[in-house]
Design an enzyme around this catalytic site. Sequence first.
Site, PDB file in Angstrom:
ATOM      1  N   ASP A   1     -16.470  35.576 -36.609  1.00 53.20           N
ATOM      2  CA  ASP A   1     -17.525  35.403 -35.619  1.00 53.20           C
ATOM      3  C   ASP A   1     -16.778  35.181 -34.295  1.00 53.20           C
ATOM      4  O   ASP A   1     -15.961  34.258 -34.191  1.00 53.20           O
ATOM      5  CB  ASP A   1     -18.340  34.165 -36.025  1.00 53.20           C
ATOM      6  CG  ASP A   1     -19.368  33.788 -34.981  1.00 53.20           C
ATOM      7  OD1 ASP A   1     -19.310  34.305 -33.857  1.00 53.20           O
ATOM      8  OD2 ASP A   1     -20.223  32.956 -35.310  1.00 53.20           O
ATOM      9  N   ILE A   2     -17.035  36.014 -33.317  1.00 53.20           N
ATOM     10  CA  ILE A   2     -16.233  35.965 -32.087  1.00 53.20           C
ATOM     11  C   ILE A   2     -16.353  34.618 -31.371  1.00 53.20           C
ATOM     12  O   ILE A   2     -15.431  34.201 -30.671  1.00 53.20           O
ATOM     13  CB  ILE A   2     -16.585  37.155 -31.154  1.00 53.20           C
ATOM     14  CG1 ILE A   2     -15.422  37.428 -30.202  1.00 53.20           C
ATOM     15  CG2 ILE A   2     -17.889  36.912 -30.396  1.00 53.20           C
ATOM     16  CD1 ILE A   2     -15.487  38.763 -29.513  1.00 53.20           C
TER      17      ILE A   2
ATOM     18  N   ASN B   1     -25.890  43.065 -21.616  1.00 50.73           N
ATOM     19  CA  ASN B   1     -26.706  44.133 -21.028  1.00 50.73           C
ATOM     20  C   ASN B   1     -26.655  44.002 -19.504  1.00 50.73           C
ATOM     21  O   ASN B   1     -26.086  43.037 -18.987  1.00 50.73           O
ATOM     22  CB  ASN B   1     -28.145  44.092 -21.568  1.00 50.73           C
ATOM     23  CG  ASN B   1     -28.793  42.748 -21.293  1.00 50.73           C
ATOM     24  OD1 ASN B   1     -28.672  42.205 -20.192  1.00 50.73           O
ATOM     25  ND2 ASN B   1     -29.435  42.166 -22.293  1.00 50.73           N
TER      26      ASN B   1
ATOM     27  N   GLY C   1     -27.895  39.987 -30.704  1.00 52.08           N
ATOM     28  CA  GLY C   1     -26.575  40.342 -31.219  1.00 52.08           C
ATOM     29  C   GLY C   1     -25.481  39.385 -30.782  1.00 52.08           C
ATOM     30  O   GLY C   1     -25.668  38.162 -30.721  1.00 52.08           O
ATOM     31  N   VAL C   2     -24.356  39.973 -30.423  1.00 50.58           N
ATOM     32  CA  VAL C   2     -23.203  39.145 -30.078  1.00 50.58           C
ATOM     33  C   VAL C   2     -23.467  38.362 -28.781  1.00 50.58           C
ATOM     34  O   VAL C   2     -23.019  37.226 -28.617  1.00 50.58           O
ATOM     35  CB  VAL C   2     -21.920  40.015 -30.018  1.00 50.58           C
ATOM     36  CG1 VAL C   2     -21.869  40.892 -28.801  1.00 50.58           C
ATOM     37  CG2 VAL C   2     -20.685  39.169 -30.117  1.00 50.58           C
ATOM     38  N   ASP C   3     -24.241  38.971 -27.886  1.00 51.74           N
ATOM     39  CA  ASP C   3     -24.595  38.330 -26.616  1.00 51.74           C
ATOM     40  C   ASP C   3     -25.348  37.014 -26.893  1.00 51.74           C
ATOM     41  O   ASP C   3     -25.015  35.942 -26.345  1.00 51.74           O
ATOM     42  CB  ASP C   3     -25.485  39.317 -25.836  1.00 51.74           C
ATOM     43  CG  ASP C   3     -25.635  38.955 -24.375  1.00 51.74           C
ATOM     44  OD1 ASP C   3     -24.974  38.001 -23.942  1.00 51.74           O
ATOM     45  OD2 ASP C   3     -26.416  39.633 -23.676  1.00 51.74           O
TER      46      ASP C   3
ATOM     47  N   SER D   1     -21.049  48.085 -28.017  1.00 56.23           N
ATOM     48  CA  SER D   1     -22.045  49.169 -28.173  1.00 56.23           C
ATOM     49  C   SER D   1     -22.348  49.553 -29.618  1.00 56.23           C
ATOM     50  O   SER D   1     -23.178  50.432 -29.845  1.00 56.23           O
ATOM     51  CB  SER D   1     -21.631  50.456 -27.422  1.00 56.23           C
ATOM     52  OG  SER D   1     -21.841  50.301 -26.049  1.00 56.23           O
TER      53      SER D   1
ATOM     54  N   GLY E   1     -23.762  47.943 -32.001  1.00 54.01           N
ATOM     55  CA  GLY E   1     -24.897  47.287 -32.655  1.00 54.01           C
ATOM     56  C   GLY E   1     -26.195  47.933 -32.195  1.00 54.01           C
ATOM     57  O   GLY E   1     -26.454  49.107 -32.479  1.00 54.01           O
TER      58      GLY E   1
ATOM     59  N   TYR F   1     -26.933  49.131 -29.461  1.00 51.61           N
ATOM     60  CA  TYR F   1     -26.697  50.332 -28.643  1.00 51.61           C
ATOM     61  C   TYR F   1     -26.249  51.539 -29.472  1.00 51.61           C
ATOM     62  O   TYR F   1     -25.981  52.606 -28.935  1.00 51.61           O
ATOM     63  CB  TYR F   1     -25.684  50.028 -27.524  1.00 51.61           C
ATOM     64  CG  TYR F   1     -26.271  49.222 -26.370  1.00 51.61           C
ATOM     65  CD1 TYR F   1     -27.598  48.798 -26.382  1.00 51.61           C
ATOM     66  CD2 TYR F   1     -25.501  48.890 -25.262  1.00 51.61           C
ATOM     67  CE1 TYR F   1     -28.135  48.061 -25.333  1.00 51.61           C
ATOM     68  CE2 TYR F   1     -26.032  48.158 -24.200  1.00 51.61           C
ATOM     69  CZ  TYR F   1     -27.349  47.744 -24.239  1.00 51.61           C
ATOM     70  OH  TYR F   1     -27.867  47.018 -23.194  1.00 51.61           O
TER      71      TYR F   1
END
Length: 341
Positions: free
Chosen positions: A9-10, A23, A31-33, A116, A118, A120
């Site tokens: 997990d980042i 975005n 997501g990751v964001d 991108s 995920g 995207y």
Amino acid sequence: MPLEIVRNDITKMQVDAIVNAANESLLGGGGVDGAIHHAAGPGLFAECRTLGGCKTGQAKITGGYDLPSKYVIHTVGPIYKDGEHDEKALLELCYRESLIIAREYGCQTVAFPLISSGVYRYPKDQALRVAIDVISQFLLENDMTVYIVIFDRTAYQISEKLFSDIAEYIDDKYVDEHTDHSRERIRMNAFHPIVSELKRKKTDSAPVELCECQAMPSADDLNSRLDRLDESFSQMLLRKIDEKGMTDSQCYKKANIDRKLFSKIRSDVNYKPSKPTALAFAISLELSLEETEDLLRKAGFALSHSNKFDIIIEYFISKGNYNIFEINEALFAFDQSLLGA
Ligand code: ADP
């Protein structure tokens, strides 16, 4: 190791900067964001609001707040439509711009998600290829350790073609040799008298009378052979670097080995590297299979067909493909150790 692919997990990465697949509004998303904003806390959102958004392919930096990383670099990946809308060029730009900002801020360690890939919808294997290509290119010129952090297993899979070619090669070559322990014991017993004799000889100057084992050399013979040691791993490595007309740094960067480890090998003539390290240098030097075997022997190793790792390396060398990052992708897909430090 300068480039590593890890599954994590980042938000847990202990690095100088993590990269966020954001975005254009930079005001958070899924997501990751979402995971990064959640872990960093409201301070991150407050700073992001001051940035005025970010264009696709560009990147902006903020603090890391409650994250273990000092910075977050926010980049906006392209939405994948059909591959005909500059998606690749824009994705490459995301990695490059993020790395340039990381360098400006003196980051030594940076972690990227697969931007991108995920919501995207950039195909994961192609997204991974872009990440590896741009990062490895950057690392040839810059000292930094970069992690590609992958969340789900499917993203590990390399392109179908490479995968099936290698699988076939492994099927052909893979021999599951079981160790024959009785033979091993016989070998041990045969060698044992010489070892103990050598130990005794160190403290005892009386003439030596040795074992019944005819095939083995006498202790005197062995001692004199030990006095005539061959070129060591480190010596052969440095010689090959010169012969290939490379600089040290070109060699260790191409091998995905960090500078400190290289200096250790350079300064210790008897340094014994791990097998992946020795092979990383063979790949970096673009050695033939025969030369690779020779270099490996100096480090006490060999290539074997009872080992998937070895077969994958052999496959790439025999195809003349010395791209260490592609080799690592393949090793990764087969759950093998990666090349490099
Ligand atoms: P994008 O909109 O750029 O596609 P996503 O966040 O939807 O961004 O997905 C990008 C990649 O990040 C995907 O491969 C997804 O599996 C991965 N991902 C999601 N959460 C995490 C996380 N916590 N750590 C690392 N990677 C993650």
